[in-house]
Design an enzyme around this catalytic site. Structure first.
Site, short mmCIF file in Angstrom:
data_model
loop_
_atom_site.label_atom_id
_atom_site.label_comp_id
_atom_site.label_asym_id
_atom_site.label_seq_id
_atom_site.Cartn_x
_atom_site.Cartn_y
_atom_site.Cartn_z
N ASP A 555 28.05 3.72 -29.14
CA ASP A 555 27.40 2.62 -29.85
C ASP A 555 26.34 2.05 -28.91
OD1 ASP A 555 26.69 0.38 -31.31
OD2 ASP A 555 28.73 -0.32 -31.63
N ARG A 557 24.00 -0.30 -30.23
CA ARG A 557 23.43 -1.48 -30.88
C ARG A 557 23.26 -2.61 -29.87
NH1 ARG A 557 27.38 -1.93 -35.98
NH2 ARG A 557 28.78 -0.97 -34.45
#
Length: 817
Positions: A555, A557
């Site tokens: 991830d 983000r």
């Protein structure tokens, strides 16, 4: 000769027997669909976008059931490839001029505001069809004359063209349908006084547009390996570019002393920012200038594009560390009397908004159902009978204040700048040569805020406020993935927003374009294949590790930045936060915003097929997981670890140098333009060659820069997220991706069109095959230890759109099992 532009790609949805696609006698339906995500995802009351998409899918199902195949080719060319901020500005201008379906007026209004009515690359729209070996289309679902001509120009026969039936049009969408119908009948002026532009070829025969005075020096003779044009003044040369940047003081309380961000290109000597406006859509604008559709010397005419509501200023705007990922003044800079732009106006420098605020009416099938079932009730204003939700929408381009971004990420600013420079393929040399330029407009997608209710109550800590921070998963949300919770969360968030608005407050959906955990869609589909083969369920650590194995990180983000749009709106308290994400909750609280209550997606709304993903997200929210095997745990909020630093990639690096005036204290930079230092011995690639071994693989990976044979890098706009992940030591850049078990679920090609260098020019037809262990394409790369990466991923998908359920119920479609 090969360039990987930082733009969004396209996705092809194939319904039926894929093996029949190249068979000219098998039924084949094609819909070439250009993104208009707000209209399609939220069901815009006045748009035909979603109607066309659903009708195209119905036709695809019929073709598949007749023994053939149907294709939806979904191209990410938002707002006629002008970008979303530009699109919203045009919405405001059109609303004030009260134009109906008069085509020429609407074209001219768009062109006045943005510089062009349409910069979509029609010339390239047949390339994915040729990749699939198509020679005949039985049913082409379109009203676009430009697309029809482009497909026929590519040598593909079209037997029948069908348009959206009038019976499917609600009264509110007739104006847009008429506009598209009239537009398809001919071509319109590219700009006042120019010759008409062919929508297919996008050029005119008039006098050339005067070149912009950007990066240009005296004429030079042709040199070996260099094109015969003028000397290029690289943006890294401070004596030639941003010579006298206009002052901008991030966090200043007075607009005049704060100053405007200048990222426009007509007066390069006064620019005070790295990069330019429109994110990935700057590439389309550049092509439009090359094709003489756009006059780069003409500033945009922003009259009547002002925000429909006023936001701020709020105290958070005056704190240089509170808002670092967007320009809080970005909606106000273009007002004729704006104090922000005084210095720019005095020098004749144009500035451009990075935020546009417009009105919007949404109509989602699930909201209609919620009305019918009594979960929501109509009030005639916020939610009308028929399921129409009225709201304000704000489109926000990323504008990064690099010193603040570095502090937010807990990184040294110099290290952050260097990784951004290196791992976007050296796209922005000023990141490492111009420490005095503190503002960066990265080529990534922005975010959109949908505000339901009374916007004036948003900063009031006592008024009801619901917030949903939602990250894009557009295939699941747009097509209603059978196994995903993405659209379920979105709809539930909107329901909560409506309730808050009806209680006298406001509800916000903050929609961030961070597809596939910001890893990008190709990476996401590769992970889908790997997970399907490993048959993982909802075990969190296994799913994280599988994603990380394939992509380098689970991830990437930017959780640290997710509170910035809330601070822009002056929020100090959220009454109901709709999320299961511990990372987002901690980020919002770390920004000083109080959260009274957090609510999760009710189990009663979950179909059995989505329970595995819901369990995965629930478990994931409880803690943080390893960034890579053997590393210390990564905080989902701050994304860094306390282990030893990741060894720097050997990219663009020379011997150490002392600090020089205006330059950061690090090593000399080998710019990607220096052929003696970068791509010294590029691996051979012969576009259109018939034999894979002689064709060779596209090498756009960054671990062995001397062997790269392409400009740019993989993942389009998501390369920036990867660069940040490397800076935060989430990703080890020296480790090649492990692509085992990510192979395409079906084999496409090769077809004769692959061997014609002029037939397919906008995608790599071999892009799905390069990573196979025995691929002849990659023989030369493997011999030198150079990793290659697929540019195409092919996966399985199950969609469940409410309109298809309705079509079954009404008998327009029948199930075949």
């Amino acid at each position: 000769e090969i360039f990987l532009p930082p733009i969004n790609g396209l996705t092809i949805y194939m319904v039926g027997d894929v093996a029949t696609i190249p068979d000219p006698d098998a039924p084949l339906v094609v819909r070439l669909h250009d993104e208009s995500y707000d209209a399609e995802l939220f069901g815009s009351h006045a748009s035909t976008g979603r109607l066309w998409l659903v009708y195209g899918i119905e036709e695809c199902v019929r073709a598949a059931q007749a023994g053939g195949c149907g294709l939806i080719v979904y191209a990410r060319q938002e707002g006629n490839a002008l970008g979303e901020v530009a699109k919203f500005l045009v919405h405001n201008a059109r609303a004030k001029s009260q134009q109906g379906s008069d085509v020429r007026q609407r074209e001219e209004e768009t062109e006045r505001v943005t510089g062009a009515a349409d910069v979509r690359l029609y010339e390239l729209c047949a390339d994915p069809l040729l990749w699939l070996g198509i020679s005949r289309i039985h049913t082409f679902v379109t009203s676009s004359g430009a697309k029809t001509r482009a497909v026929q120009a590519a040598g593909i026969e079209i037997i029948k063209t069908v348009k959206l039936p009038a019976s499917l049009l609600p009264p509110s969408a007739i104006a847009e349908a008429n506009f598209k119908e009239e537009r398809s009948k001919g071509s319109f002026a590219a700009r006042a006084g120019s010759n008409p532009v062919s929508p297919l070829f996008g050029s005119n025969n008039g006098p050339p547009v005067p070149p912009a005075p950007l990066l240009e020096g005296p004429a030079s003779p042709r040199r070996s390996g260099a094109p015969a044009h003028r000397f290029i003044s690289l943006t890294s040369h401070a004596a030639q570019f941003s010579v006298s940047p206009l002052p901008v003081r991030w966090g200043a309380a007075e607009p005049a002393s704060r100053g405007a961000v200048v990222a426009t290109l007509a007066h390069p000597q006064h620019r005070n920012a790295i990069g330019t406006h429109n994110g990935p859509y700057a590439v389309y604008r550049a092509v439009g200038i090359a094709k003489q559709i756009i006059d780069p010397s003409r500033p945009l005419d922003l009259q009547s594009t002002e925000p429909v509501v006023t936001i701020g200023p709020y105290p958070s705007w005056y704190n240089a560390d509170a808002i670092v990922a967007l320009d809080p003044w970005g909606a106000m800079v273009s007002a004729p009397d704006s104090a922000l732009s005084t210095a720019a106006r005095a020098r004749g420098v144009s500035v451009q908004p990075s935020i546009a605020i417009s009105r919007f009416e949404a109509r989602m099938p699930e909201i209609v159902e919620a009305l019918r079932e009594g979960r929501l009730s109509a009030d005639g204003t916020i939610l009308r009978e028929g399921g129409v939700v009225s709201c304000i929408k704000a489109s926000i381009e990323p504008v990064w204040h690099l010193p603040g971004i570095a502090r937010r990420f807990k990184l040294d600013e110099e290290a952050l700048r260097r990784k951004l420079f290196e791992h976007t393929g050296g796209m922005f040399p000023e990141l490492v040569t111009r420490a005095d330029l503190e503002i960066f407009l990265p080529p990534i997608n922005g975010l959109t805020i949908y505000m339901v209710g009374d916007v004036a109550t948003i900063p009031d800590p006592d008024a009801p406020l619901v917030v949903r921070l939602h990250d894009e998963s557009y295939d699941a949300e747009l097509f209603g993935s059978h196994a995903s919770t993405g659209r379920l969360w979105l709809v539930y968030g909107i329901e909560e927003c409506v309730r808050a608005a009806q209680a006298g407050g406001c509800g916000l959906i903050v929609y961030a374009r961070q597809e596939g955990n910001a890893l990008g869609e190709v990476a996401k589909f590769l992970v889908h294949n790997a997970r399907a083969k490993s048959q993982q369920g909802s075990d969190v650590r296994q799913r994280e590790e599988e994603t990380e194995r394939v992509t380098g990180a689970a991830d990437v983000r930017l959780y640290e930045l997710c509170a910035d749009p809330l601070l822009w709106l002056g929020i100090s308290r959220i009454h109901t936060f709709v999320t299961s994400s511990g990372a987002k909750t901690r980020a919002v609280q770390a920004a000083g915003i109080e959260i009274i209550k957090t609510v999760k997606l009710p189990a009663s709304l979950l179909p059995p097929s989505a329970i595995a993903e819901a369990n995965f997200k629930e478990e994931r929210s409880k803690g943080s997981f390893a960034a890579r095997a053997g590393s210390n745990p990564v905080s989902p909020l701050f994304g860094s670890n306390n282990g030893p630093p990741v060894p720097p990639a050997p990219l663009l690096e020379g011997p150490a140098s002392p600090r020089r005036s205006g330059a950061p204290a690090h090593r000399f930079i080998s710019l990607t333009s220096h052929a003696a230092q970068f791509s010294v011995s590029p691996l051979p690639v012969r576009w259109g060659a018939a034999e894979p071994a002689s064709r060779g693989a596209v090498v756009a990976t960054l671990a062995h820069p001397q062997h790269r044979n392409a400009i740019g890098t993989h993942n389009g706009p998501y390369a920036v997220y990867r660069a940040v992940g490397i800076a935060k030591q989430i990703i080890d850049p020296s480790r090649p991706l492990d692509l085992q078990s990510t192979e395409p679920v079906v084999t496409i090609g090769p077809y004769p069109s692959w061997y014609n260098a002029d037939a397919i020019v906008a995608l790599d037809p071999w892009g799905a095959m390069v990573s196979a262990p025995d691929s002849a394409l990659s023989t030369a790369a493997r011999a030198r230890g150079v990793s290659v990466q697929p540019s195409i991923a092919i996966s399985r998908f199950e969609a469940r759109m409410p309109e298809i359920v309705e079509a079954l119920r009404e008998g327009r479609l029948s199930a075949d099992g």
